[in-house]
Design a protein around this motif. Structure first.
Motif, PDB file in Angstrom:
ATOM      1  N   THR A 133       0.667  -1.205   0.015  1.00 49.54           N
ATOM      2  CA  THR A 133       0.102  -0.070   0.015  1.00 49.54           C
ATOM      3  C   THR A 133       0.857   1.317   0.062  1.00 49.54           C
ATOM      4  OG1 THR A 133      -0.070  -0.127   2.258  1.00 49.54           O
ATOM      5  CG2 THR A 133      -1.705  -1.096   1.067  1.00 49.54           C
ATOM      6  N   ASN A 134       1.971   1.143  -0.665  1.00 53.73           N
ATOM      7  CA  ASN A 134       2.766   2.415  -0.775  1.00 53.73           C
ATOM      8  C   ASN A 134       3.584   2.926   0.277  1.00 53.73           C
ATOM      9  OD1 ASN A 134       2.633   2.585  -3.795  1.00 53.73           O
ATOM     10  ND2 ASN A 134       0.498   3.355  -3.388  1.00 53.73           N
ATOM     11  N   HIS A 135       3.412   2.105   1.377  1.00 52.63           N
ATOM     12  CA  HIS A 135       4.203   2.449   2.717  1.00 52.63           C
ATOM     13  C   HIS A 135       5.612   2.111   2.615  1.00 52.63           C
ATOM     14  CE1 HIS A 135       4.433  -1.838   3.877  1.00 52.63           C
ATOM     15  NE2 HIS A 135       3.192  -1.661   3.498  1.00 52.63           N
ATOM     16  N   SER A 136       6.448   2.763   3.548  1.00 52.72           N
ATOM     17  CA  SER A 136       7.974   2.514   3.685  1.00 52.72           C
ATOM     18  C   SER A 136       8.300   1.096   3.571  1.00 52.72           C
ATOM     19  CB  SER A 136       8.356   3.264   4.831  1.00 52.72           C
ATOM     20  OG  SER A 136       8.205   2.714   6.048  1.00 52.72           O
ATOM     21  N   VAL A 137       9.260   0.778   2.813  1.00 52.34           N
ATOM     22  CA  VAL A 137       9.633  -0.559   2.761  1.00 52.34           C
ATOM     23  C   VAL A 137      10.967  -1.036   3.836  1.00 52.34           C
ATOM     24  CG1 VAL A 137      10.497  -2.385   1.274  1.00 52.34           C
ATOM     25  CG2 VAL A 137       8.825  -0.945   0.513  1.00 52.34           C
ATOM     26  N   ASP A 138      10.796  -1.975   4.626  1.00 48.17           N
ATOM     27  CA  ASP A 138      12.001  -2.138   5.457  1.00 48.17           C
ATOM     28  C   ASP A 138      12.926  -3.423   4.806  1.00 48.17           C
ATOM     29  OD1 ASP A 138      13.888  -2.452   7.552  1.00 48.17           O
ATOM     30  OD2 ASP A 138      12.465  -3.539   8.762  1.00 48.17           O
ATOM     31  N   GLY A 139      13.476  -3.081   3.974  1.00 53.75           N
ATOM     32  CA  GLY A 139      14.234  -3.937   2.990  1.00 53.75           C
ATOM     33  C   GLY A 139      15.644  -4.134   3.308  1.00 53.75           C
ATOM     34  N   PRO A 140      16.693  -4.796   2.448  1.00 53.52           N
ATOM     35  CA  PRO A 140      17.706  -5.171   2.859  1.00 53.52           C
ATOM     36  C   PRO A 140      18.629  -4.103   2.812  1.00 53.52           C
ATOM     37  CG  PRO A 140      17.371  -6.321   0.738  1.00 53.52           C
ATOM     38  CD  PRO A 140      16.097  -5.895   1.649  1.00 53.52           C
ATOM     39  N   GLN A 141      18.533  -2.841   2.112  1.00 50.01           N
ATOM     40  CA  GLN A 141      19.110  -1.915   1.858  1.00 50.01           C
ATOM     41  C   GLN A 141      19.553  -1.053   3.283  1.00 50.01           C
ATOM     42  OE1 GLN A 141      16.464  -2.189   0.657  1.00 50.01           O
ATOM     43  NE2 GLN A 141      14.911  -0.368   1.502  1.00 50.01           N
ATOM     44  N   SER A 171      13.746  -7.588   5.853  1.00 49.68           N
ATOM     45  CA  SER A 171      13.477  -8.805   5.019  1.00 49.68           C
ATOM     46  C   SER A 171      12.419  -8.394   3.860  1.00 49.68           C
ATOM     47  CB  SER A 171      13.118 -10.110   5.651  1.00 49.68           C
ATOM     48  OG  SER A 171      11.879  -9.848   6.267  1.00 49.68           O
ATOM     49  N   SER A 172      12.007  -7.070   3.812  1.00 50.03           N
ATOM     50  CA  SER A 172      10.981  -6.877   2.892  1.00 50.03           C
ATOM     51  C   SER A 172      11.257  -6.671   1.370  1.00 50.03           C
ATOM     52  CB  SER A 172      10.066  -5.692   3.523  1.00 50.03           C
ATOM     53  OG  SER A 172       9.682  -6.022   4.671  1.00 50.03           O
ATOM     54  N   LEU A 173      10.583  -7.156   0.498  1.00 45.30           N
ATOM     55  CA  LEU A 173      10.862  -6.787  -0.861  1.00 45.30           C
ATOM     56  C   LEU A 173       9.500  -6.589  -1.423  1.00 45.30           C
ATOM     57  CD1 LEU A 173      13.525  -9.577  -1.504  1.00 45.30           C
ATOM     58  CD2 LEU A 173      13.992  -6.874  -1.464  1.00 45.30           C
ATOM     59  N   VAL A 174       9.334  -5.597  -2.747  1.00 42.51           N
ATOM     60  CA  VAL A 174       8.397  -5.411  -3.271  1.00 42.51           C
ATOM     61  C   VAL A 174       8.181  -6.211  -4.730  1.00 42.51           C
ATOM     62  CG1 VAL A 174       6.657  -3.461  -4.498  1.00 42.51           C
ATOM     63  CG2 VAL A 174       7.778  -3.161  -2.028  1.00 42.51           C
ATOM     64  N   LYS A 175       7.177  -6.585  -5.019  1.00 45.26           N
ATOM     65  CA  LYS A 175       7.117  -7.112  -6.441  1.00 45.26           C
ATOM     66  C   LYS A 175       5.514  -7.219  -6.845  1.00 45.26           C
ATOM     67  CE  LYS A 175       8.647 -11.661  -8.865  1.00 45.26           C
ATOM     68  NZ  LYS A 175       9.401 -10.756  -9.777  1.00 45.26           N
ATOM     69  N   GLU A 176       5.526  -7.254  -8.198  1.00 49.32           N
ATOM     70  CA  GLU A 176       4.143  -7.464  -8.803  1.00 49.32           C
ATOM     71  C   GLU A 176       3.587  -8.401  -8.391  1.00 49.32           C
ATOM     72  OE1 GLU A 176       4.288  -9.131 -13.182  1.00 49.32           O
ATOM     73  OE2 GLU A 176       4.480  -6.961 -13.063  1.00 49.32           O
ATOM     74  N   CYS A 177       2.188  -8.359  -8.414  1.00 46.67           N
ATOM     75  CA  CYS A 177       1.211  -9.632  -7.754  1.00 46.67           C
ATOM     76  C   CYS A 177       1.410 -10.783  -8.647  1.00 46.67           C
ATOM     77  CB  CYS A 177      -0.070  -9.216  -7.726  1.00 46.67           C
ATOM     78  SG  CYS A 177      -1.213 -10.381  -7.170  1.00 46.67           S
ATOM     79  N   HIS A 178       1.904 -11.925  -8.355  1.00 49.48           N
ATOM     80  CA  HIS A 178       1.876 -13.088  -9.130  1.00 49.48           C
ATOM     81  C   HIS A 178       0.471 -13.669  -9.481  1.00 49.48           C
ATOM     82  CE1 HIS A 178       1.577 -14.642  -4.910  1.00 49.48           C
ATOM     83  NE2 HIS A 178       0.884 -15.487  -5.563  1.00 49.48           N
ATOM     84  N   LYS A 179      -0.627 -13.112  -8.880  1.00 48.22           N
ATOM     85  CA  LYS A 179      -2.009 -13.674  -9.420  1.00 48.22           C
ATOM     86  C   LYS A 179      -2.279 -13.047 -10.491  1.00 48.22           C
ATOM     87  CE  LYS A 179      -5.605 -16.069  -8.658  1.00 48.22           C
ATOM     88  NZ  LYS A 179      -5.699 -17.594  -8.704  1.00 48.22           N
ATOM     89  N   CYS A 240      -3.840  -9.360  -3.913  1.00 47.69           N
ATOM     90  CA  CYS A 240      -3.202  -8.033  -3.843  1.00 47.69           C
ATOM     91  C   CYS A 240      -4.027  -7.134  -3.230  1.00 47.69           C
ATOM     92  CB  CYS A 240      -2.410  -7.763  -4.869  1.00 47.69           C
ATOM     93  SG  CYS A 240      -3.389  -7.238  -6.350  1.00 47.69           S
ATOM     94  N   LYS A 241      -5.610  -7.544  -3.396  1.00 45.05           N
ATOM     95  CA  LYS A 241      -6.567  -6.482  -3.337  1.00 45.05           C
ATOM     96  C   LYS A 241      -6.783  -5.471  -3.961  1.00 45.05           C
ATOM     97  CE  LYS A 241      -7.194  -9.273   0.390  1.00 45.05           C
ATOM     98  NZ  LYS A 241      -8.333 -10.140   0.619  1.00 45.05           N
ATOM     99  N   GLY A 242      -6.327  -5.454  -5.353  1.00 44.79           N
ATOM    100  CA  GLY A 242      -6.256  -4.640  -6.299  1.00 44.79           C
ATOM    101  C   GLY A 242      -5.151  -3.446  -6.036  1.00 44.79           C
ATOM    102  N   GLU A 243      -4.159  -3.788  -5.321  1.00 43.12           N
ATOM    103  CA  GLU A 243      -2.836  -2.777  -5.052  1.00 43.12           C
ATOM    104  C   GLU A 243      -1.654  -3.140  -6.370  1.00 43.12           C
ATOM    105  OE1 GLU A 243      -2.893  -0.442  -3.108  1.00 43.12           O
ATOM    106  OE2 GLU A 243      -4.675  -0.772  -1.955  1.00 43.12           O
ATOM    107  N   LYS A 244      -2.125  -4.318  -7.188  1.00 43.73           N
ATOM    108  CA  LYS A 244      -1.218  -4.578  -8.185  1.00 43.73           C
ATOM    109  C   LYS A 244       0.253  -5.302  -7.639  1.00 43.73           C
ATOM    110  CE  LYS A 244      -3.371  -1.158 -11.335  1.00 43.73           C
ATOM    111  NZ  LYS A 244      -3.093  -0.164 -12.166  1.00 43.73           N
ATOM    112  N   LYS A 245       0.608  -4.922  -6.431  1.00 42.51           N
ATOM    113  CA  LYS A 245       2.103  -5.143  -5.871  1.00 42.51           C
ATOM    114  C   LYS A 245       1.828  -5.878  -4.556  1.00 42.51           C
ATOM    115  CE  LYS A 245       4.690  -1.464  -8.106  1.00 42.51           C
ATOM    116  NZ  LYS A 245       5.623  -0.360  -8.137  1.00 42.51           N
TER     117      LYS A 245
END
Length: 375
Positions: A133-141, A171-179, A240-245
């Motif tokens: 939902t476009n919130h901040s991503v706590d990723g490996p960076q 550990s978070s990463l964003v990717k397009e919905c596989h469904k 993805c509840k329509g969020e696409k990612k």
């Protein structure tokens, strides 16, 4: 040992459950170098806890003072009152018997019940996701993810079971919905994207069989609006509840379990053992610590052997998959009395067990059902 986490390493409590793919995308794992060993095969992995240095075994105890606890001797008056209380709690038992019976013998025996509780914590990791939902991503960076046993959490009260899930920091990463492949919607399976389906009344013929007028349900069109997608031809992606990612991340599942071992000493009376296992007793001994050690030289040898067996079983079962947080072992005295009584020319038996004088009656003389005597 646990380390303190910075603000970036704070643990997020997860209140949702999501259906994850069988394995995380390979390109995502390539970006998580600190966790590439955790999720091999894509299934939840069990993590062995750090080994703890055990304390010194406790010294042998003197049981002479402990065994001064004695259960009061059963008397005929107490035995009769216990039976009366039992009968009054049963709608189909006559209280006349309890008042008129003649007690002939009281056979009393004191049993010991040993109980061992082991409260342990185990942790597994699993791959999961949620709509992004476009919130901040706590990723490996933002840094390397902590090891699972380095993540500090609030432990529930000792010996109270619980299961909680926490997101592993960084550990978070964003990717397009596989469904839906990043579209947010997908073709309706009910109408195959048409928005309408064949009329169930006329089967698409626009008129019913052997009738000249048009079908009233579809107004002669032969089609009806699809109820699955409300005529839109597509549905919002449930993944993805329509969020696409999707936000993919690793979560740690922490389970606190209380393992129980119980043993009741042998007795020569015919009272069911399952009743004695649940009976209320008088506490004779209690030992609670991070690790407890087998009881030795107890006057009843089978209690000492049960203590050794219980501790060995728990140690073998938990050593490779959980961390023991606390152990508690107790010994309780369970009074048991076999009451032989005479009533109207026949001999009967009932049992009084526990410190609260519960009764187990065998072939009680007068029982009733719907106003009829059971012979």
């Amino acid at each position: 040992m646990d380390r303190n986490l910075s603000e970036d390493d704070s643990v997020v409590d997860l209140s949702f459950e999501a259906e994850s793919p069988l394995a995380p995308p390979t390109e995502l794992l390539e970006r998580l170098p600190s966790y590439d060993w955790l999720l091999q095969g894509g299934r939840g992995q069990i993590f062995f806890p750090p080994s703890e240095v055990l304390g010194r075994p406790q010294e042998q105890r003197s049981w002479s003072s402990i065994l001064e606890h004695r259960v009061p001797v059963m008397t005929e008056e107490v035995a009769r009152e216990a039976l009366l209380s039992f009968v009054n709690s049963k709608c189909c038992y006559s209280s006349t018997v309890a008042g008129d019976l003649i007690i002939r013998e009281l056979k009393q025996q004191t049993l010991c019940r040993y109980r061992l509780e082991t409260f342990s914590e185990s942790r597994i990791s699993e791959w999961t996701f949620q709509p992004f939902t476009n919130h901040s991503v706590d990723g490996p960076q933002r840094g390397a993810s902590p090891r699972l046993w380095d993540i500090k959490v609030q432990v529930p009260p000792m010996f109270q079971e619980d299961t909680r899930r926490f997101q592993v920091p960084h550990s978070s990463l964003v990717k397009e919905c596989h469904k839906c492949h990043g579209r947010g919607r997908y073709k309706c399976s009910g109408c195959h994207g048409a928005g309408t389906v064949r009329c169930p009344s006329c089967c698409g013929a626009k008129r019913k069989a052997k009738q000249s007028r048009r079908c009233q349900l579809c107004a002669g069109s032969g089609r009806r609006r699809c109820s699955t997608c409300s005529g839109r031809g597509n549905k919002t992606c449930a993944t993805c509840k329509g969020e696409k990612k999707l936000l993919h991340f690793i979560q740690v599942v922490i389970m606190w379990k209380n393992s129980l071992f119980e043993f009741v000493s042998e007795h020569r009376l015919n009272c069911p053992r399952e009743l004695l296992a649940k009976a209320k007793g008088e506490n004779l001994f209690k030992d609670e610590n991070s690790v407890v050690y087998p009881i030795v030289d107890f006057p009843l040898r089978d209690i000492s052997l049960a203590s050794q067996r219980g501790i060995t079983e728990h140690s073998a079962a938990l050593a490779s998959r959980a961390r023991v947080l606390q152990q508690r072992q107790t010994i309780e005295l369970i009074p048991l009395t076999e009451v032989h009584y005479w009533y109207r020319g026949k001999n009967y038996v009932y049992y009084i067990y526990g410190t609260d004088h519960q009764v187990y009656a065998v072939n009680y003389p007068e029982r009733y059902c719907c106003g009829c005597t059971i012979v």
